[in-house]
Design a protein around this motif. Structure first.
Motif, PDB file in Angstrom:
ATOM      1  N   LEU A 287       0.843  -1.206   0.000  1.00 38.52           N
ATOM      2  CA  LEU A 287       0.000   0.000   0.000  1.00 38.52           C
ATOM      3  C   LEU A 287       0.870   1.244   0.000  1.00 38.52           C
ATOM      4  CD1 LEU A 287      -2.713   1.489   0.220  1.00 38.52           C
ATOM      5  CD2 LEU A 287      -2.565   1.178   2.706  1.00 38.52           C
ATOM      6  N   VAL A 288       1.871   1.298   0.854  1.00 38.84           N
ATOM      7  CA  VAL A 288       2.766   2.450   0.925  1.00 38.84           C
ATOM      8  C   VAL A 288       3.508   2.639  -0.397  1.00 38.84           C
ATOM      9  CG1 VAL A 288       4.790   3.413   2.097  1.00 38.84           C
ATOM     10  CG2 VAL A 288       2.969   2.334   3.442  1.00 38.84           C
TER      11      VAL A 288
ATOM     12  N   ALA B  77       2.124   6.865  -6.743  1.00 36.08           N
ATOM     13  CA  ALA B  77       1.086   7.806  -7.201  1.00 36.08           C
ATOM     14  C   ALA B  77       1.373   9.227  -6.737  1.00 36.08           C
ATOM     15  CB  ALA B  77      -0.284   7.353  -6.689  1.00 36.08           C
ATOM     16  N   GLY B  78       2.426   9.406  -5.952  1.00 35.31           N
ATOM     17  CA  GLY B  78       2.799  10.745  -5.490  1.00 35.31           C
ATOM     18  C   GLY B  78       1.925  11.238  -4.331  1.00 35.31           C
TER      19      GLY B  78
END
Length: 175
Positions: free
Chosen positions: A165-166, A172-173
């Motif tokens: 997830l991180v 995705a910024g």
């Protein structure tokens, strides 16, 4: 049921299409003044736009006290005792008449009309009036410029771990 007479306010055409809570409030206030009403009971909110504004605007136009969301009402001379539902339970207020009330669904227990009473009701007088007869201008102050659909949402994705997830958020910024 039990009314001696009725008043039908006839609104049609362009005025009907642009009719909003403010215009209805103006009509109700004008009728209350004309009829020298002491108590106006309205629904809590409209079924078309869910605004919950007409009762409050009517009270403001007349400068009368209001009891909103009434689930129980009792009259005591020139006072009205209103039990209303609030977030923390029930609140009881006492207001002077003339007043405006908005009814919660628990205020009324429906009574069904019998055939003889339906026949009696057909003989009751119903006056037709136009807003102009009451001195009410129905010009709307709102103009709908456009209506757009919300943007399509992008599909989500599943991740197996917090680390995944991180990493996706970093890519995705967002982090």
């Amino acid at each position: 049921m039990g009314a001696d007479r009725g008043i039908h306010v006839e609104v049609s055409g362009k005025d009907y299409e642009s009719l909003g809570p403010l215009q209805v409030s103006k009509i109700m206030a004008a009728l209350a003044k004309k009829e020298e009403a002491q108590l106006i009971i309205l629904g809590k909110q409209a079924i078309d736009d869910d605004c919950n504004q007409t009762g409050q605007m009517t009270a403001a136009l007349l400068d009368w006290p209001q009891g909103t969301f009434a689930s129980e009402v009792s009259l005591d001379g020139d006072n009205v005792k209103v039990v209303r539902e609030i977030d923390g339970g029930l609140e009881t207020i006492r207001i002077n008449t003339p007043a405006v009330l908005t009814a919660d669904l628990r205020l009324n227990t429906p009574r069904y009309a019998t055939l003889p009473n339906i026949m009696k009701a057909k003989k009751k007088k119903i006056a037709n009036v136009k807003p102009a007869d009451l001195g009410v201008d129905l010009t709307s102050r709102l103009e709908v410029l456009r209506v757009d659909e919300p943007p399509q949402r992008q599909a989500g994705m599943k991740v197996e771990t917090v680390e995944d997830l991180v990493a996706k958020l970093k890519d995705a910024g967002k982090v």
